[in-house]
Design a protein around this motif. Structure first.
Motif: not given
Length: 445
Positions: A101, A104-105, A112, A176, A179, A181
């Motif tokens: 996570q 991915s940001t 997300p 989710l 997407q 995400a």
């Protein structure tokens, strides 16, 4: 293409602690799967979720399958309870998905909402690493915060609120997944080297078995706070712990000039000592993985290292009030470095510093080579550990364990013995320096 690569990516991964009302967990999982299928327009029976009891076949490599699912699922649901926060394996599952996570940001961006902790049995104190990601919904009743999701499932008066929760969760999970995400991890991950988000790293620094990050985590404020909180989340829960020490050759050891003439077959071994899988093909996973599964089911946290880590493990286990279980392959008696470590461990003057220790020696009934050399190898091991084995009773010393089912039963007996003696393994309490204050006195009305 591996067997795992042919499996579909799941909409969600359900992470839970063993012992937390398996019937209610199964009901929640089934209800959520049905709702997700409805929202996604998928046929009945489509596998949209992952629950390890349901989705891992007997004999399948446990950590490899978990790692594959965690590396590809769209959403991670954690059923938070006091037992969950004490579980090292649950903390490892959290770490894998939280790292995905964070990766991915973009810097400065929001994470997300794919990591969803749900209060199963509300803990007295919620660690910051969990509270930061807490799933909230204004439609949820106060009973969710006060009593948790488990009670909503158990009590009929919360039936409508429970169905609303499942409905809202399913909508978010499907969104989710569509997407998506959180991108999957494509580089294989060694689950043994992952650090639990809920357990502190040793103050001496990470050793050879410490977590190697998948990628450098994002530096945004959320991920930084999560990282800092994870080292302090559950430092004093009192969970009983066990350290497994695997004394076995690696494939490179078997191919060395000193070992090769013995003609030992390599199929039971891997690139590292901890990959030793003595019960192939009956148990298609390493003994270390299987031992950690059993420990988890018995509500023990566990750490695995090889024989080179035995001296440090003994010191750390003694300080932490943990037990040590040696998992010994008889063929390790042909490795000089392993013999040196075991001889030092066996010195009589060391006995006063030993933490509670057990010795388990698997000898698979299907391993004809070991069976043929069993008497000679057994004598070599008894010579190396003569003092240790003499002091161990029939509970803490198990040799010639012929099957993984017998190993399972023997290890459970060992862990129950450790648990019953736990009060003697904890570090003693010492009064803080200085003079004590006045004793508190209760005053009447």
């Amino acid at each position: 293409m591996s067997h795992h690569d042919r499996l579909p990516a799941r909409h969600f991964f359900l992470s839970y602690a063993r012992g937390d009302d398996s019937d209610s967990i199964q009901r929640f999982y089934d209800d959520l799967c049905a709702e997700v299928r409805d929202h996604a327009g998928l046929p009945r029976g489509t596998e949209v979720g992952f629950l390890d009891v349901q989705n891992i076949d007997i004999g399948e490599s446990w950590s490899a399958r978990l790692t594959w699912e965690l590396s590809r699922c769209s959403t991670f649901l954690a059923l938070i309870s006091p037992r969950y926060l004490r579980s090292e394996m649950c903390g490892k599952e959290w770490t894998v998905f939280a790292t995905r996570q964070a990766r991915s940001t973009r810097k400065g961006g929001d994470l997300p909402a794919a990591l969803l902790p749900l209060l199963w049995v509300p803990p007295t104190v919620l660690p910051p690493v969990v509270g930061e990601f807490q799933y909230e919904n204004n439609l949820l009743p106060q009973a969710y915060s006060d009593r948790g999701l488990r009670q909503m499932i158990r009590l009929d008066r919360y039936r409508n609120d429970y169905l609303e929760l499942v409905y809202n969760l399913a909508r978010q999970i499907v969104r989710l997944a569509e997407q998506p995400a959180v991108p999957p991890i494509t580089v294989p991950l060694d689950f043994q080297r992952v650090t639990s988000a809920f357990h502190p790293v040793s103050v001496s620094g990470p050793g050879p078995d410490a977590h190697v990050p998948i990628d450098p985590p994002s530096t945004n404020a959320s991920s930084t706070a999560s990282s800092n909180a994870s080292s302090n989340a559950v430092a004093t829960t009192g969970e009983q712990g066990v350290r497994f020490i695997v004394a076995a050759p690696s494939i490179s050891d078997l191919r060395s000039s000193s070992f090769a003439p013995l003609g030992r077959e390599t199929r039971f071994y891997g690139q590292a000592s901890v990959d030793w899988s003595p019960y192939l093909p009956e148990l298609a996973t390493s003994l270390a993985d299987f031992a950690q599964q059993v420990a988890e089911q018995q509500e023990f946290t566990s750490i695995v290292s090889d024989i080179a880590g035995l001296p440090e493990a003994l010191v750390e286990a003694r300080a932490a009030g943990q037990a040590v279980v040696l998992l010994i392959d008889l063929w390790v008696t042909h490795l000089e470095e392993a013999r040196r470590i075991l001889r030092k461990y066996d010195l009589p003057e060391q006995s006063g510093t030993w933490p509670p220790t057990a010795v388990l020696v698997p000898v698979s009934a299907a391993d004809t080579h070991t069976q043929m050399c069993h008497e000679e190898l057994g004598q070599a091991l008894r010579a190396l550990l003569s003092n240790r084995l003499r002091r161990l009773d029939g509970v803490l010393s198990r040799t010639s364990i012929l099957s993984h089912r017998s190993f399972d039963a023997d290890l459970r007996v060992v862990l129950e013995r450790v648990r019953s003696q736990g009060f003697r393994t904890r570090p003693p309490y010492h009064r803080p320096p200085g003079s004590p204050g006045d004793r508190p006195i209760l005053q009447g009305p």
